[in-house]
Design a protein around this motif. Structure first.
Motif, PDB file in Angstrom:
ATOM      1  N   GLN A  63      23.482  51.459  15.655  1.00  0.00           N
ATOM      2  CA  GLN A  63      23.737  52.075  16.951  1.00  0.00           C
ATOM      3  C   GLN A  63      24.150  51.008  17.954  1.00  0.00           C
ATOM      4  OE1 GLN A  63      20.107  53.775  18.596  1.00  0.00           O
ATOM      5  NE2 GLN A  63      18.850  52.212  17.638  1.00  0.00           N
ATOM      6  N   HIS A  64      24.904  51.406  18.960  1.00  0.00           N
ATOM      7  CA  HIS A  64      25.227  50.506  20.056  1.00  0.00           C
ATOM      8  C   HIS A  64      25.627  51.321  21.278  1.00  0.00           C
ATOM      9  CE1 HIS A  64      29.445  50.879  18.366  1.00  0.00           C
ATOM     10  NE2 HIS A  64      29.655  51.122  19.638  1.00  0.00           N
ATOM     11  N   LEU A  65      25.699  50.635  22.403  1.00  0.00           N
ATOM     12  CA  LEU A  65      26.143  51.233  23.656  1.00  0.00           C
ATOM     13  C   LEU A  65      27.561  50.777  23.959  1.00  0.00           C
ATOM     14  CD1 LEU A  65      22.967  50.675  25.859  1.00  0.00           C
ATOM     15  CD2 LEU A  65      23.730  52.843  24.899  1.00  0.00           C
ATOM     16  N   ASP A  66      28.326  51.645  24.573  1.00  0.00           N
ATOM     17  CA  ASP A  66      29.683  51.295  24.971  1.00  0.00           C
ATOM     18  C   ASP A  66      30.073  52.209  26.125  1.00  0.00           C
ATOM     19  OD1 ASP A  66      32.081  50.024  25.031  1.00  0.00           O
ATOM     20  OD2 ASP A  66      32.831  50.798  23.125  1.00  0.00           O
ATOM     21  N   TRP A  79      25.964  56.378  23.855  1.00  0.00           N
ATOM     22  CA  TRP A  79      24.999  55.889  22.871  1.00  0.00           C
ATOM     23  C   TRP A  79      25.532  56.343  21.520  1.00  0.00           C
ATOM     24  CZ3 TRP A  79      19.422  58.296  22.452  1.00  0.00           C
ATOM     25  CH2 TRP A  79      18.731  57.686  21.403  1.00  0.00           C
ATOM     26  N   HIS A  80      26.083  55.394  20.777  1.00  0.00           N
ATOM     27  CA  HIS A  80      26.782  55.700  19.538  1.00  0.00           C
ATOM     28  C   HIS A  80      25.869  55.422  18.346  1.00  0.00           C
ATOM     29  CE1 HIS A  80      30.072  56.439  16.868  1.00  0.00           C
ATOM     30  NE2 HIS A  80      30.171  55.199  16.447  1.00  0.00           N
ATOM     31  N   VAL A  81      25.628  56.428  17.519  1.00  0.00           N
ATOM     32  CA  VAL A  81      24.800  56.305  16.314  1.00  0.00           C
ATOM     33  C   VAL A  81      25.685  56.610  15.105  1.00  0.00           C
ATOM     34  CG1 VAL A  81      22.777  57.150  15.071  1.00  0.00           C
ATOM     35  CG2 VAL A  81      22.719  56.968  17.571  1.00  0.00           C
ATOM     36  N   TYR A  82      25.638  55.736  14.098  1.00  0.00           N
ATOM     37  CA  TYR A  82      26.546  55.900  12.968  1.00  0.00           C
ATOM     38  C   TYR A  82      25.920  55.322  11.700  1.00  0.00           C
ATOM     39  CZ  TYR A  82      27.438  51.119  14.503  1.00  0.00           C
ATOM     40  OH  TYR A  82      27.283  49.817  14.908  1.00  0.00           O
ATOM     41  N   LYS A  83      26.482  55.723  10.556  1.00  0.00           N
ATOM     42  CA  LYS A  83      26.020  55.201   9.273  1.00  0.00           C
ATOM     43  C   LYS A  83      26.476  53.758   9.117  1.00  0.00           C
ATOM     44  CE  LYS A  83      26.447  57.627   5.565  1.00  0.00           C
ATOM     45  NZ  LYS A  83      27.016  58.453   4.479  1.00  0.00           N
ATOM     46  N   GLU A  84      25.566  52.923   8.626  1.00  0.00           N
ATOM     47  CA  GLU A  84      25.894  51.509   8.464  1.00  0.00           C
ATOM     48  C   GLU A  84      26.660  51.262   7.173  1.00  0.00           C
ATOM     49  OE1 GLU A  84      23.651  47.437   9.674  1.00  0.00           O
ATOM     50  OE2 GLU A  84      22.470  48.940   8.614  1.00  0.00           O
TER      51      GLU A  84
END
Length: 526
Positions: A63-66, A79-84
């Protein structure tokens, strides 16, 4: 008459009670507004949300912020959540963001208001934390679900809604997304104060902090040669801050002209750019808008520098150590570096909000620094032994290139954390991984690996002439700092004993040289 007096007193009592209740009504104060672009070109508004252990997630997620910009008046944080990886996720996965509230508001708050944006209906759980802004040490309280609808959603999160009795002052808020991938927008965060008095105290502190920061900026800009103080009171504060940042750029360009003018011995071009710079300064001091002309000037200046960098060989642009042992500029003047630790070099390829900006280097030059300490995480640059992360390597090269533009020298710092393969130890040597993991900063248990890394890094950096020093072996190179000292590193023990044997041949010679005593029963230990 008595009835009239009683009625009047009752009316007044009710009036006072109503006034008291009104005085205690919650008061909203904007804390973070991501729909507005900050004045400062080096601002990182999302840093306010980044705290130790503030972002955690289940295995397989990242996850990260942008920022997301959908037009001039439609900007917000995401707030971006994604598969690693491509591996399937577990049945129940989750991502947590913890927001530390401003210290000046702690104890005065009744809650916070969140303005969130989503493109689909989702559930979001929230909790409150007490104990500070370091979430390794805080305690969570309560839990409640927020139901978001597609579009913009506004939620008032009151502490009392969690029905937690006798809790300490709340210092943070936790948001949890369960089985959700994708973006969740954050447009605004407002602080909800218990009363007007608390809100006023917070506003007063925030206003004073902003005023003090701006005054400090105006003072050092004036000390560096551009005095904007006479514009105070004539322009609004935001407009004056914008001019102050233009002044920072002009001060940085002075460093560019001096450095490259001396390197090229081209007095005419350097004087031409200096004359233009002085003209822009005069316009700025008069309060004029110079954004367009300043941008055009910077473009021409950069073209001049880029052309000179191609003409002047790297060897002629290199900082070096003179015969008298002093650091020296490529033009021959003695040099002492004054530079900060450039933490903006910290690398996260999946988090755009944490990347460096060219303005960061310009800012340092404008303030008068003449160098920087380049923070390189060994774990990031060499995740696999013998293979550099080329994307990260290029970022480091770009930073050094931009630093040279402003005449800034660079001290290269190989920093921890160290790569997992290095921490695990040399493959053909015995290891105790549990012990080693407690002292990850130890660099001496595998010397060949760090020597090889530095060798290849030096080759990769060979065309960066403004490198002043390589900080060998690494930052804060602790030696055997674990609970068992050197015994945590069998490889180090073996190498140490081998060196002692080669140096002293016998125990007697060792004892004589070190003026120590040993026990005969341990004579076979070496």
């Amino acid at each position: 008459m008595y009835r009239w007096l009683i009625s009047l007193c009752a009316f007044m009592a009710v009036g006072f009670a109503v006034s008291a209740l009104q005085a205690q009504e919650p008061v909203h104060v904007t804390w973070q507004d991501y729909s507005k672009t900050p004045i400062s070109p080096v601002a990182r508004p999302l840093d306010a949300l980044a705290r130790p252990n503030g972002f955690i997630r289940s295995e397989g997620l990242n996850q990260h912020l942008d920022f997301k910009n959908e037009g001039q008046h439609n900007q917000y944080a995401i707030w971006h959540v994604y598969k690693e990886t491509d591996e399937p996720l577990v049945k129940r996965y989750w991502a947590v963001m913890r927001i530390a509230l401003p210290e000046e508001a702690i104890g005065k708050l009744a809650g916070v208001q969140l303005q969130l944006i989503t493109d689909k209906a989702v559930d979001l759980q929230w909790r409150m934390h007490s104990g500070g802004d370091n979430f390794y040490r805080t305690k969570a309280h309560g839990r409640k679900t927020l139901k978001l609808k597609p579009g913009k959603n506004t939620f008032d999160l009151f502490w009392e809604d969690l029905n937690v009795k006798n809790h300490p002052p709340i210092t943070g808020v936790e948001l949890t997304r369960i089985n959700q991938l994708g973006d969740l927008g954050i447009e605004r965060i407002e602080l909800i104060f218990k009363d007007q008095q608390g809100a006023n105290a917070y506003r007063k502190h925030a206003d004073k902090h902003l005023t003090d920061t701006r005054q400090t900026m105006l003072r050092w800009i004036a000390d560096r040669g551009i005095n904007l103080k006479e514009l105070q009171g004539k322009l609004d504060d935001n407009r004056l801050e914008k001019l102050a940042w233009d002044a920072v750029a002009l001060l940085a360009f002075d460093e560019v002209i001096k450095h490259w003018g001396q390197l090229s011995h081209d007095v005419s071009d350097a004087q031409h750019f200096e004359n233009q710079r002085q003209q822009l300064i005069r316009q700025l001091i008069a309060g004029a808008e110079i954004t367009t002309s300043l941008g055009a000037y910077e473009q021409q200046l950069n073209q001049w520098v880029d052309g000179l960098a191609k003409q002047i060989p790297v060897a002629k642009r290199r900082w070096y150590i003179a015969d008298d042992g002093r650091f020296t500029r490529p033009t021959g003047q003695p040099f002492r570096m004054y530079g900060p630790h450039f933490f903006r070099a910290l690398y996260n390829e999946k988090d755009p909000s944490r990347q460096w900006k060219k303005w960061d280097v310009k800012y340092l030059a404008g303030m008068g620094f003449n160098g920087l300490r380049l923070h390189i995480r060994w774990k990031n640059i060499e995740p696999t032994q013998g293979q550099f992360n080329q994307e990260y390597l290029q970022i480091m090269l770009d930073i050094m290139h931009e630093a040279e533009r402003y005449g800034l020298a660079v001290s290269v710092d190989m920093h921890w954390p160290f790569p997992d393969w290095f921490v695990a130890g040399q493959p053909d040597m015995p290891t105790e991984s549990k012990l080693i993991s407690q002292v990850k900063h130890n660099i001496y248990h595998w010397p060949d690996a760090i020597v090889d890394a530095w060798h290849r890094l030096a080759i990769a950096f060979k065309d960066s002439p403004n490198i002043l020093a390589f900080e060998v072996p690494t930052n804060e190179s602790n030696f055997a700092s674990g609970p068992k000292g050197m015994k945590d590193y069998p490889n180090m023990v073996i190498q140490w004993n081998q060196w002692l044997k080669a140096q002293y041949k016998t125990r007697d010679a060792l004892a004589k040289a070190w003026q120590g005593k040993y026990r005969r029963e341990h004579s076979e230990a070496a």
